[in-house]
Motif scaffolding. Structure first.
Motif, mmCIF file in Angstrom:
data_model
loop_
_atom_site.group_PDB
_atom_site.id
_atom_site.type_symbol
_atom_site.label_atom_id
_atom_site.label_comp_id
_atom_site.label_asym_id
_atom_site.label_seq_id
_atom_site.Cartn_x
_atom_site.Cartn_y
_atom_site.Cartn_z
ATOM 1 N N THR A 91 38.443 32.161 39.341
ATOM 2 C CA THR A 91 38.106 33.480 39.872
ATOM 3 C C THR A 91 37.230 33.324 41.109
ATOM 4 N N SER B 218 45.353 46.971 39.766
ATOM 5 C CA SER B 218 44.433 45.938 39.299
ATOM 6 C C SER B 218 42.994 46.435 39.306
ATOM 7 N N ASP C 269 42.162 35.599 39.015
ATOM 8 C CA ASP C 269 41.737 36.998 38.978
ATOM 9 C C ASP C 269 42.554 37.835 39.946
ATOM 10 N N LEU D 156 36.627 42.278 38.890
ATOM 11 C CA LEU D 156 36.239 41.263 37.916
ATOM 12 C C LEU D 156 35.324 41.888 36.862
ATOM 13 N N SER D 157 35.532 41.508 35.611
ATOM 14 C CA SER D 157 34.745 42.053 34.513
ATOM 15 C C SER D 157 34.725 41.048 33.381
ATOM 16 N N GLN E 148 36.214 41.451 30.711
ATOM 17 C CA GLN E 148 37.594 41.421 30.229
ATOM 18 C C GLN E 148 38.435 40.389 30.966
ATOM 19 N N SER E 149 38.085 40.080 32.218
ATOM 20 C CA SER E 149 38.844 39.096 32.994
ATOM 21 C C SER E 149 38.833 37.725 32.334
#
Length: 443
Positions: free
Chosen positions: A220, A390, A241, A393-394, A396-397
């Motif tokens: 990422t 989309s 990502d 970034l979190s 969950q990523s």
């Protein structure tokens, strides 16, 4: 300075809008021809290819690829106290927001004796890329590391380009402010490698004398077009990502907005890169003129005025005139900006109607710069219109959902005939036979 696109009095379809609106040219496919041999060299020669790439692209050969612990510690010791305090506050706020993103396992009782559990499992190992070209981004260390840690990823590594010109003791290593941010976050696996070769190094892994960089599951972080191309090339071997392009800001404003604030915010993103996009959407030609005057004054005295001027004058930037705020909403939803600011009389209500944006900043007191550093939100966001499908970034990523299926005999018998019927309808009788082997009465 900025071109003007007048859409007033015109009824445009979504297709028309996407064609007409300014957008940076970012041909990842063309860059694949450049990065393919670089990535193949890393796959074949490992560390030596990474050293050679550093000399070629960064102008310096690191002493080692993995940054020694004492260099990371020295970077934190040398960090300006005000910058340390700011980074610590950025980390604190990011942790607050991202902690609420962690999903919990869920159990669904489908029938008596039959249930499906969805487990959320972190990836085993991630490689986090932090750029180090035109600017230094310790904030990107925060934005990548915090969600990975809160997802409980077991192994986190950071890569950033080695610096040819750096303070004494840090030449050949990533920028000391980036190293200090890693130290504050407890990340001790940091590599002096940048560009496409860093993505390849993470994807394939490598041995460097007595040190081993194991391959990662996911990469990422933002980067230039070559980083994006390497991600595209290696996707599948690794998860990614996004293929991040040049940064974007769109501002939807009416006549009530503050022209100085809007101009300052357009410049704030334009200073990232000559390809950065700054787009103003407004229903007031008079306001657009006020912003243009403010830009002329502000660009003349900003530090990176050449870079800013190039970005604002480029085809990716411009002013879009619309009939009203509703028409402006159609424009910004079609554009799907990485960052979208709302400067209207009823900013919160308008923001609630935004469907496509990486992040939305509501009102004059929530500029994009706040989100870049200390809002608590994440600044690794979709670009190039990718916000239509989309997210940024979190936590969950870094998680994967795994379904765990548990059925007893009675629960299987209850639904078994349906499975057999569907298997035969798809001409896959072996699927049905797997049920009949357990429940012969369904023959």
């Amino acid at each position: 300075m900025m071109s003007v696109l007048d859409l007033r009095g015109r009824s445009l379809t979504l297709r028309d809008l996407r064609t007409a609106l300014p957008r940076a040219e970012f041909d990842v496919e063309a860059a694949l021809h450049t990065v393919r041999p670089i990535c193949e060299d890393v796959r074949e020669r490992g560390a030596e290819a990474l050293y050679a790439a550093a000399e070629r692209f960064d102008g310096v050969r690191p002493q080692r690829l993995r940054v020694p612990a004492e260099v990371i510690t020295a970077a934190l010791d040398a960090l300006d106290p005000t910058v340390r305090e700011a980074l610590e506050e950025s980390i604190r706020r990011a942790r607050l927001v991202h902690a609420d993103q962690r999903r919990t396992d869920g159990v669904t009782q489908v029938s008596r004796g039959g249930r499906v559990t969805e487990r959320w499992v972190p990836v085993d190992r991630v490689g986090l890329y932090v750029p180090g070209g035109l600017a230094v981004y310790p904030s990107s260390v925060v934005m990548n590391v915090v969600p990975a840690q809160l997802a409980e990823v077991g192994s986190v590594a950071v890569a950033s380009p080695p610096q040819r010109e750096a303070p004494q003791g840090f030449t050949g290593w990533p920028h000391p402010t980036i190293l200090a941010a890693c130290a504050l976050l407890g990340v001790d696996e940091v590599y002096a490698m940048g560009g496409a070769q860093a993505v390849a190094g993470f994807a394939y892994g490598f041995d460097d004398a007595d040190q081993v960089c194991e391959p990662v599951s996911l990469v990422t972080g933002p980067g230039n077009i070559y980083v994006a191309a390497a991600k595209r090339l290696l996707k599948g071997l690794i998860g990614i990502d996004a293929e991040a392009g040049p940064t974007e800001i769109a501002i939807l404003a009416d006549a009530t907005a503050d022209a100085e604030h809007v101009a300052a915010d357009l410049i704030s993103q334009a200073e990232h890169d000559p390809l950065a996009a700054s787009v103003l959407v407004t229903d007031s030609a008079e306001f657009a003129d006020s912003v243009a005057a403010a830009l002329e004054r502000r660009v003349a005295r900003t530090k990176h005025q050449e870079r800013v001027g190039t970005a604002l004058a480029g085809p990716q930037s411009g002013v879009v005139l619309v009939d009203d705020v509703d028409a402006g909403l159609d424009v910004v939803n079609a554009y799907a900006a990485e960052h979208l600011e709302i400067h209207t009389a009823d900013a919160a209500e308008v923001a609630a109607r935004v469907r496509n944006a990486g992040a939305v900043f509501v009102g004059t007191w929530a500029p994009v710069s706040l989100g870049d550093y200390c809002a608590g939100s994440n600044h690794v966001l979709p670009t190039g219109g990718c916000a239509i499908h989309s997210s940024g970034l979190s936590v969950q990523s870094f998680l994967r959902g795994i379904h765990v299926v548990e059925y007893d005999r009675d629960a299987l018998r209850e639904v078994g005939a349906h499975v057999v019927a569907l298997a035969r309808a798809e001409d896959l009788p072996g699927h049905g036979d797997a049920i009949i082997a357990r429940l012969p009465e369904l023959e």
